[in-house]
Enzyme design. Structure first.
Site, PDB file in Angstrom:
ATOM      1  N   ASP A   1       0.840  -1.196   0.000  1.00  0.00           N
ATOM      2  CA  ASP A   1       0.000   0.000   0.000  1.00  0.00           C
ATOM      3  C   ASP A   1       0.876   1.247   0.000  1.00  0.00           C
ATOM      4  O   ASP A   1       0.634   2.200   0.732  1.00  0.00           O
ATOM      5  CB  ASP A   1      -0.940  -0.020   1.221  1.00  0.00           C
ATOM      6  CG  ASP A   1      -1.997   1.078   1.158  1.00  0.00           C
ATOM      7  OD1 ASP A   1      -2.068   1.787   0.137  1.00  0.00           O
ATOM      8  OD2 ASP A   1      -2.742   1.232   2.142  1.00  0.00           O
TER       9      ASP A   1
ATOM     10  N   ASN B   1      -2.987   2.553  12.955  1.00  0.00           N
ATOM     11  CA  ASN B   1      -4.054   1.544  12.912  1.00  0.00           C
ATOM     12  C   ASN B   1      -3.563   0.158  12.534  1.00  0.00           C
ATOM     13  O   ASN B   1      -4.058  -0.846  13.025  1.00  0.00           O
ATOM     14  CB  ASN B   1      -5.141   1.975  11.926  1.00  0.00           C
ATOM     15  CG  ASN B   1      -6.281   0.978  11.875  1.00  0.00           C
ATOM     16  OD1 ASN B   1      -7.005   0.806  12.853  1.00  0.00           O
ATOM     17  ND2 ASN B   1      -6.419   0.276  10.748  1.00  0.00           N
ATOM     18  N   HIS B   2      -2.566   0.109  11.647  1.00  0.00           N
ATOM     19  CA  HIS B   2      -2.125  -1.182  11.119  1.00  0.00           C
ATOM     20  C   HIS B   2      -0.667  -1.095  10.728  1.00  0.00           C
ATOM     21  O   HIS B   2      -0.127  -0.005  10.537  1.00  0.00           O
ATOM     22  CB  HIS B   2      -2.958  -1.557   9.887  1.00  0.00           C
ATOM     23  CG  HIS B   2      -3.085  -0.417   8.916  1.00  0.00           C
ATOM     24  ND1 HIS B   2      -4.163   0.436   8.903  1.00  0.00           N
ATOM     25  CD2 HIS B   2      -2.264   0.030   7.926  1.00  0.00           C
ATOM     26  CE1 HIS B   2      -4.003   1.348   7.966  1.00  0.00           C
ATOM     27  NE2 HIS B   2      -2.861   1.133   7.349  1.00  0.00           N
TER      28      HIS B   2
ATOM     29  N   GLN C   1      -2.241  -5.725   5.589  1.00  0.00           N
ATOM     30  CA  GLN C   1      -2.117  -4.685   6.622  1.00  0.00           C
ATOM     31  C   GLN C   1      -2.926  -5.066   7.871  1.00  0.00           C
ATOM     32  O   GLN C   1      -4.010  -4.518   8.109  1.00  0.00           O
ATOM     33  CB  GLN C   1      -2.640  -3.342   6.073  1.00  0.00           C
ATOM     34  CG  GLN C   1      -1.808  -2.796   4.921  1.00  0.00           C
ATOM     35  CD  GLN C   1      -2.520  -1.654   4.207  1.00  0.00           C
ATOM     36  OE1 GLN C   1      -3.557  -1.843   3.579  1.00  0.00           O
ATOM     37  NE2 GLN C   1      -1.965  -0.464   4.302  1.00  0.00           N
TER      38      GLN C   1
ATOM     39  N   ASP D   1      -4.537  -5.094  11.362  1.00  0.00           N
ATOM     40  CA  ASP D   1      -4.797  -4.032  12.341  1.00  0.00           C
ATOM     41  C   ASP D   1      -4.102  -4.339  13.661  1.00  0.00           C
ATOM     42  O   ASP D   1      -4.067  -5.500  14.096  1.00  0.00           O
ATOM     43  CB  ASP D   1      -6.298  -3.910  12.617  1.00  0.00           C
ATOM     44  CG  ASP D   1      -6.989  -2.966  11.650  1.00  0.00           C
ATOM     45  OD1 ASP D   1      -6.547  -2.896  10.485  1.00  0.00           O
ATOM     46  OD2 ASP D   1      -7.964  -2.329  12.058  1.00  0.00           O
TER      47      ASP D   1
ATOM     48  N   ASP E   1      -2.962   8.678  10.156  1.00  0.00           N
ATOM     49  CA  ASP E   1      -3.728   7.928   9.167  1.00  0.00           C
ATOM     50  C   ASP E   1      -4.873   7.141   9.807  1.00  0.00           C
ATOM     51  O   ASP E   1      -4.716   6.571  10.890  1.00  0.00           O
ATOM     52  CB  ASP E   1      -2.756   6.939   8.488  1.00  0.00           C
ATOM     53  CG  ASP E   1      -3.369   6.194   7.332  1.00  0.00           C
ATOM     54  OD1 ASP E   1      -3.627   6.828   6.304  1.00  0.00           O
ATOM     55  OD2 ASP E   1      -3.591   4.969   7.461  1.00  0.00           O
TER      56      ASP E   1
ATOM     57  N   TYR F   1     -10.492   3.868  13.176  1.00  0.00           N
ATOM     58  CA  TYR F   1     -10.623   2.407  13.231  1.00  0.00           C
ATOM     59  C   TYR F   1      -9.778   1.726  14.294  1.00  0.00           C
ATOM     60  O   TYR F   1      -9.558   0.512  14.238  1.00  0.00           O
ATOM     61  CB  TYR F   1     -10.237   1.820  11.851  1.00  0.00           C
ATOM     62  CG  TYR F   1     -10.763   2.615  10.683  1.00  0.00           C
ATOM     63  CD1 TYR F   1     -12.133   2.683  10.447  1.00  0.00           C
ATOM     64  CD2 TYR F   1      -9.906   3.292   9.826  1.00  0.00           C
ATOM     65  CE1 TYR F   1     -12.633   3.422   9.391  1.00  0.00           C
ATOM     66  CE2 TYR F   1     -10.400   4.032   8.756  1.00  0.00           C
ATOM     67  CZ  TYR F   1     -11.760   4.103   8.548  1.00  0.00           C
ATOM     68  OH  TYR F   1     -12.255   4.831   7.505  1.00  0.00           O
ATOM     69  N   LEU F   2      -9.292   2.478  15.274  1.00  0.00           N
ATOM     70  CA  LEU F   2      -8.308   1.894  16.189  1.00  0.00           C
ATOM     71  C   LEU F   2      -8.868   0.757  17.047  1.00  0.00           C
ATOM     72  O   LEU F   2      -8.188  -0.212  17.323  1.00  0.00           O
ATOM     73  CB  LEU F   2      -7.705   2.975  17.095  1.00  0.00           C
ATOM     74  CG  LEU F   2      -7.004   4.155  16.398  1.00  0.00           C
ATOM     75  CD1 LEU F   2      -6.297   5.027  17.427  1.00  0.00           C
ATOM     76  CD2 LEU F   2      -6.007   3.685  15.345  1.00  0.00           C
TER      77      LEU F   2
ATOM     78  N   GLU G   1      -6.794  12.069   9.881  1.00  0.00           N
ATOM     79  CA  GLU G   1      -7.444  11.603   8.660  1.00  0.00           C
ATOM     80  C   GLU G   1      -8.644  10.765   9.077  1.00  0.00           C
ATOM     81  O   GLU G   1      -8.520   9.599   9.441  1.00  0.00           O
ATOM     82  CB  GLU G   1      -6.511  10.748   7.800  1.00  0.00           C
ATOM     83  CG  GLU G   1      -7.105  10.521   6.424  1.00  0.00           C
ATOM     84  CD  GLU G   1      -7.030   9.095   5.884  1.00  0.00           C
ATOM     85  OE1 GLU G   1      -7.307   8.918   4.683  1.00  0.00           O
ATOM     86  OE2 GLU G   1      -6.713   8.147   6.627  1.00  0.00           O
TER      87      GLU G   1
HETATM   88  C1  GLC Z   1      -5.287   6.261   4.144  1.00  0.00           C
HETATM   89  C2  GLC Z   1      -4.298   6.597   3.058  1.00  0.00           C
HETATM   90  C3  GLC Z   1      -4.366   5.576   1.979  1.00  0.00           C
HETATM   91  C4  GLC Z   1      -4.102   4.210   2.566  1.00  0.00           C
HETATM   92  C5  GLC Z   1      -5.028   3.913   3.741  1.00  0.00           C
HETATM   93  C6  GLC Z   1      -4.609   2.718   4.508  1.00  0.00           C
HETATM   94  O1  GLC Z   1      -6.580   6.375   3.702  1.00  0.00           O
HETATM   95  O2  GLC Z   1      -4.547   7.884   2.569  1.00  0.00           O
HETATM   96  O3  GLC Z   1      -3.453   5.843   0.954  1.00  0.00           O
HETATM   97  O4  GLC Z   1      -4.267   3.233   1.582  1.00  0.00           O
HETATM   98  O5  GLC Z   1      -5.046   4.993   4.659  1.00  0.00           O
HETATM   99  O6  GLC Z   1      -3.464   2.992   5.245  1.00  0.00           O
END
Ligand code: GLC
Length: 762
Positions: free
Chosen positions: A112, A154-155, A220, A222, A252, A256-257, A294
């Protein structure tokens, strides 16, 4: 490399400080150093005074998002790197960028693109070393700029040693770092985010003999925030990077934590608790550093991430972004107005962050299904342009390459509440490559010059991704060198917008009030901070639009208790263009320059170019010792504080009485149907509006009405005065009078005659 150990005690101590103590510490941390470098038409000293002299610098800042791999490759490896950014800092500085946001820089298998981290405390070898990073941070600060990094709590990556160990045995010390289950039926109410790729948030791990939880790609996993060790690891990582001197993080995927059965597993109270803890840690050990959330959610939900000013400093305003595109697509302002009305008040020390594009798809998660279809049909007619719930295109192609529309979009971005982020390359109209996988089509190499084969990005013959070289957006035509040379390029226009924006506190700190009009194609609003009053008028359509607006607002004085201007002149409403013959020495001296002293309470006179005298009551003076509000009280969004369904009706009453309306009828252009700006005692006056971008001038009538005609996509940023004063905090109060605007370089904008030209008197 691992996170430093032994932080436990100090973190505990830091966490125990009260919110008030933290706020004090935050507000009193020292301002930035000045440097002697020159910045455009301001000295660095002035720039520092104007923009970042207080600890709320992020409320006025222009952010710039850099995808490190794409920006500049000075090693010739085919990948951009940290030292490439250091090398290009002067470019960003000249553009007017205050703060750089770096996309993930950490070691990663890149499933990612770096959001799958395999080591939180090192640099991806493609990008350089920690030493390169330290050099970058120093170089950024030497230019009086700031830098924040992406942080992904988160991950991590499934290649991270934590996960590798965890899956091997139920006894691994890291087993409980992740979320495991024997059944994929748990947490059924959580949506799948990468809908186009993943079928479930659970993936079976053969070695582990259990399912593990992941909100994004299955690569990824969590992290399990119910485990205090995970929380501690995250604070250690924050500590590691802040200790290297960065100014904060874009955090980021914060909603979702935590996971809880029977919920959507988003925005849970436990998540907020942890984030507040992280904030306390930062404020205590690194006062003045910031965190940006975010959270792709509606404003009411994002609001919670600001807490009482004790969680995030900043949060992306995701829903406003697609509505900027929607308003231009429909040539109608209504959707923008609606979303702004649904945007709640936030604490004084917090700020929204706005953007037009970023490194992901243009997400349409925050619009309805019907709106999504409408926007897909319009902006992504080719199926390949669509991805997940969004669009994999860049700003310039989305606007059909029409610079007027792109500038209009930037006008909205720069004048709506919030600190704007520019996505790398969008300032020079870079195009996209929709045929690249995933979201890589908007992550192609920065186009620095017309030099083959890679447009100045790299000397390598093997790039991480092909540079754009189609006839319309290819590097041969679209590049930095060309943009710098051409006085009418988007780059130059943005640069000028940033300069103008920087001189008006109301953009970063001011209230926001929508101004109604009888023309649905016009987006018009007021931004007000003390005596700095900006009146923004934008034509969203491709047709000439005439509009009548009321300009008198409002008793909103977030930063000042000084009284507002009153006037002794009685000029009738009309639109004038300042010409060299009547402007004398220009707007700066003609309209706004202060005459006389400056103590609060003094009467100041300013002479207009029309020979009228405006009397300004105690405004703009040295406010030390005068009627100062120690901590700014931010009386903003008065009518948005209520819920959507309970908007204070008084703001929707006409400002004029029926008799006034009758008297005005016939002598005036059609009146607006209703207005939502508040009346104030100084309402009955004439005043000037000055378009700070082009120096055009509007004379407003006694009732506060002005009628104007705007060319397709034209916009005005009208200023009602030249002086803005920022109140300091208590004894640290500083007089930060803005200098009068010296517009020396507007000719190029006039010459373009695209949308800055005055349509009335021509
Ligand atoms: C955020 C990032 C994105 C990523 C996602 C998972 O939304 O902007 O690019 O794929 O998190 O980490």
């Amino acid at each position: 490399m691992t996170a430093p150990n032994g932080l436990g005690n100090s973190i505990e101590n830091l966490l125990s400080l009260s919110g008030e103590a933290l706020t004090q510490q935050f507000l009193s941390s020292p301002p930035l150093n000045n440097s002697t470098d020159e910045f455009l038409d301001y000295s660095e000293h002035e720039r520092s005074e104007m923009s970042v002299s207080n600890n709320l610098w992020y409320k006025e800042a222009i952010f710039y998002e850099v995808y490190v791999r794409a920006f500049c490759d000075i090693e010739g490896t085919g990948n951009g790197g940290i030292s490439g950014i250091t090398n290009k800092l002067d470019y960003l500085h000249t553009l007017g960028v205050d703060c750089i946001w770096l996309l993930p820089i950490y070691p990663s298998p890149l499933k990612d693109d770096g959001y799958d981290i395999s080591d939180y405390c090192d640099i991806h070898p493609d990008y350089g070393t920690l030493n390169d990073f330290k050099i970058l941070v120093k170089a950024v600060h030497e230019r009086n700029m700031k830098i924040i990094a992406d942080f992904i709590p988160n991950h991590c990556s499934d290649k991270h040693k934590w996960f590798q160990s965890a899956r091997l045995s139920r006894d691994s010390p890291y087993r409980d770092y992740f979320v495991w289950s024997d059944s994929p039926q748990k947490y059924k109410d959580a949506r799948i985010i990468f809908l186009d790729v993943e079928q479930s948030n659970w993936t079976w791990d053969e070695t582990a003999g259990q399912y593990y939880w992941h909100r994004f790609y299955k690569e990824q996993p969590d992290l399990n925030f119910d485990n205090p060790k995970v929380q501690q690891e995250m604070l250690n990582i924050v500590d590691f990077w802040l200790n290297l001197g960065i100014d904060g993080f874009r955090v980021d995927a914060v909603p979702y934590l935590f996971e809880r059965e029977g919920t959507s597993c988003e925005n849970l109270p436990e998540t907020h608790d942890f984030l507040k803890k992280m904030r306390r840690f930062i404020d205590n050990k690194y006062p003045g550093r910031i965190i940006l959330a975010e959270a792709c959610q509606m404003p009411d939900e994002v609001r919670k991430y600001f807490g009482d000013g004790d969680e995030f400093h900043m949060g992306f305003h995701f829903p406003v972004m697609p509505r900027i595109y929607m308003s231009i697509m429909r040539s109608k302002s209504e959707c923008l107005r609606n979303i702004m009305e649904g945007t709640p008040e936030i604490p004084n020390t917090c700020q929204w962050v706005t953007f037009l594009r970023n490194h992901d798809e243009l997400t349409l998660e925050m619009v309805t299904k019907d709106e999504r279809k409408e926007m897909w049909d319009f902006y992504a007619p080719v199926p390949r342009m669509r991805i997940n719930l969004g669009i994999r295109r860049r700003l310039a192609p989305l606007m059909g390459g029409d610079q007027r529309k792109i500038e209009l979009a930037y006008s909205l971005l720069f004048t709506l509440p919030g600190s704007p982020i520019i996505y790398y390359g969008d300032e020079i109209c870079m195009g996209d490559n929709i045929w690249l996988e995933d979201r890589h089509g908007v992550r192609t190499p920065m186009q620095w010059s017309d030099q083959p084969p890679n447009g100045g990005f790299s000397t390598s013959n093997k790039l991480y991704a092909p540079v754009i070289d189609d006839p319309e957006y290819g590097y041969q035509k679209v590049n930095v060198v060309e943009s710098e040379k051409d006085p009418s390029s988007l780059y130059q226009v943005i640069r000028q917008m940033i300069q103008r924006r920087r001189k008006h506190l109301s953009f970063g700190h001011g209230s926001f009030q929508w101004v109604n009009s009888d023309n649905p194609h016009i987006a018009s609003y007021m931004r007000i901070c003390g005596i700095d009053r900006m009146f923004i008028v934008q034509n969203l359509s491709d047709q000439v639009q005439k509009v009548t607006l009321h300009t008198h607002a409002a008793s909103i004085t977030p930063f000042s208790t000084t009284s507002m201007p009153s006037s002794s002149n009685t000029t009738t409403g009309s639109l004038h263009r300042r010409t060299p013959s009547n402007s004398g020495d220009g707007i700066a001296s003609g309209i706004g320059s202060r005459v006389g002293g400056g103590d609060g309470g003094n009467i100041e006179s300013v002479t207009s170019s029309f020979g009228n005298t405006l009397t300004v009551d105690g405004a703009g003076g040295n406010l030390l010792g005068s009627k100062v509000t120690p901590i700014p009280t931010r009386k903003v969004h008065t009518h948005y504080q209520q819920s959507n369904t309970n908007i204070n009706k008084q703001h929707h009453q006409p400002l004029t009485t029926k008799e006034e309306y009758e008297a005005l009828k016939g002598t005036k252009p059609p009146l607006v149907s209703f207005l939502n700006v508040e009346t104030a005692s100084y309402d009955e006056q004439s005043h000037y509006l000055i378009d700070i971008l082009t120096d055009y001038q509007v004379m407003v009538d006694q009732k506060g009405y002005v009628t104007m005609e705007l060319e397709p996509y034209q916009f005005y940023w009208f200023s009602m005065g030249e002086i803005t004063t920022l109140m300091g905090e208590g004894s640290k109060s500083r007089d930060l009078r803005r200098k009068s605007i010296q517009i020396n370089d507007h000719t190029s904008l006039h010459q373009r005659n695209i949308h800055f030209a005055d349509p009335i008197d021509e």
